[in-house]
Design an enzyme around this catalytic site. Sequence first.
Site, PDB file in Angstrom:
ATOM      1  N   HIS A 179      20.790  18.978  75.609  1.00 33.07           N
ATOM      2  CA  HIS A 179      20.756  17.447  75.108  1.00 33.07           C
ATOM      3  C   HIS A 179      19.588  16.993  75.612  1.00 33.07           C
ATOM      4  O   HIS A 179      19.410  16.869  76.613  1.00 33.07           O
ATOM      5  CB  HIS A 179      22.061  16.943  75.929  1.00 33.07           C
TER       6      HIS A 179
ATOM      7  N   ASP B 165      21.933  22.776  79.124  1.00 32.00           N
ATOM      8  CA  ASP B 165      22.808  21.799  78.815  1.00 32.00           C
ATOM      9  C   ASP B 165      21.974  20.448  79.049  1.00 32.00           C
ATOM     10  O   ASP B 165      21.565  19.576  78.162  1.00 32.00           O
ATOM     11  CB  ASP B 165      24.181  21.823  79.377  1.00 32.00           C
ATOM     12  N   ASP B 166      22.235  19.921  80.224  1.00 28.67           N
ATOM     13  CA  ASP B 166      21.621  18.774  80.655  1.00 28.67           C
ATOM     14  C   ASP B 166      20.592  19.108  81.997  1.00 28.67           C
ATOM     15  O   ASP B 166      21.274  18.630  83.223  1.00 28.67           O
ATOM     16  CB  ASP B 166      22.661  17.621  81.186  1.00 28.67           C
TER      17      ASP B 166
ATOM     18  N   HIS C 201      20.956  25.020  73.506  1.00 26.19           N
ATOM     19  CA  HIS C 201      21.872  23.962  73.987  1.00 26.19           C
ATOM     20  C   HIS C 201      21.361  23.264  74.891  1.00 26.19           C
ATOM     21  O   HIS C 201      21.570  23.349  76.079  1.00 26.19           O
ATOM     22  CB  HIS C 201      23.355  24.928  74.449  1.00 26.19           C
TER      23      HIS C 201
ATOM     24  N   HIS D 151      30.509  21.470  70.311  1.00 23.42           N
ATOM     25  CA  HIS D 151      31.178  21.631  71.747  1.00 23.42           C
ATOM     26  C   HIS D 151      32.704  21.859  71.444  1.00 23.42           C
ATOM     27  O   HIS D 151      33.328  21.223  70.868  1.00 23.42           O
ATOM     28  CB  HIS D 151      30.979  20.550  72.588  1.00 23.42           C
TER      29      HIS D 151
ATOM     30  N   GLU E 178      34.945  23.823  76.362  1.00 25.12           N
ATOM     31  CA  GLU E 178      34.215  23.574  77.765  1.00 25.12           C
ATOM     32  C   GLU E 178      35.338  23.193  78.657  1.00 25.12           C
ATOM     33  O   GLU E 178      35.753  23.683  79.703  1.00 25.12           O
ATOM     34  CB  GLU E 178      33.084  22.429  77.569  1.00 25.12           C
TER      35      GLU E 178
END
Length: 353
Positions: free
Chosen positions: A30, A289-290, A28, A208, A211
């Site tokens: 991005h 994630d980011d 996961h 997703h 969340e």
Amino acid sequence: MSNPIPFEAIPHARLPALLRTMPKAELHIHIEGSLEPELIFRLAARNGIALPYPSVEALRAAYAFTDLQSFLDIYYAGASVLIEEADFFDMAWAYFERAAADNVVHAEIFFDPQTHTARGVPMEKVIRGLHHACRRAHQELRISSKLILCFLRHLSEEDAFATLEAALPWREHFIGVGLDSSESGHPPEKFARVFARCRELGFELVAHAGEEGPASYIETALDLLQVRRIDHGVRCTESPALVERLARERVPLTVCPLSNIKLCVFPHMSRHNLPALLSAGLCVTVNSDDPAYFGGYLNQNFLALFEALPELGAREAWQLAANSFEASFVDDTVRADWRLSLDEVFRAAAQPG
Ligand code: HPA
Ligand code: ZN
């Protein structure tokens, strides 16, 4: 069968080093969320784009988020410097170098084509740039990787269909599709038809869910979209029946601890529900994630989690890495090789001295 790993023989002091060195998969991430402020400024200069921030420091100072949307606004603005194929390559290559340093052996990478095609960037430049970085990472860093195209859920299903159509000429370069962006008010069922089409086409499916959205979004992602993994999914604990189902069906959750803290899904890392999810028998994985926006790449996520939650030890570290391999979209033989090398690292850590 080999002997069980003697987790109790692994000294607690060795845990941080073990978290860093253990082989792991990241499922996961991005890729646009790996764009560091320094690279944003470099690409802006290269492409003649004016940024609304005077410096790297000023941009970084703006990374104070209150929820998912406050992050997404700045994340899409950051991605606006990506124009040429080389920009997508450079972004992904920078991620792979960080991943190699974290002993990531495999990465399944999300990309958001609509963020770019809406600005007039051709799909070809996006996919070719990312694909070349994946190929070079395999050759030079020994990291295998797959690309997963994400549909932006705040846009229409019609737009998602057009995006799929535009990407199909490069279908051998991505293995699956996902669903990201603003969750609340954009339930999975909005994309039921486009996911059905992707299933027919043989793509792997993820989404997703849970969340910021409710546990019911996790159920509809499973039942209506028929996804194989849930990204985030931490709000599943609001439904004990759902937790039981996720455990029984071994549906992987790609949890992102630093993201959850930065976006205020949990008030503090010590309050994260990952230990409870693991105890309930779920196939939980740890991901970044980011990472450029949330304060760390994969190992930072592991370290922050284990530091804040003393009930997590060597056994849980092993389980999380093993889960990341179990949840990867790869052949069983590849998975078995990774498991052998994981077990070897833990057996070595249990040796005296
Ligand atoms: N959630 C939803 N969309 C996203 C995220 C996220 O954490 N990161 C990038 N796009
Ligand atoms: Zn995400």
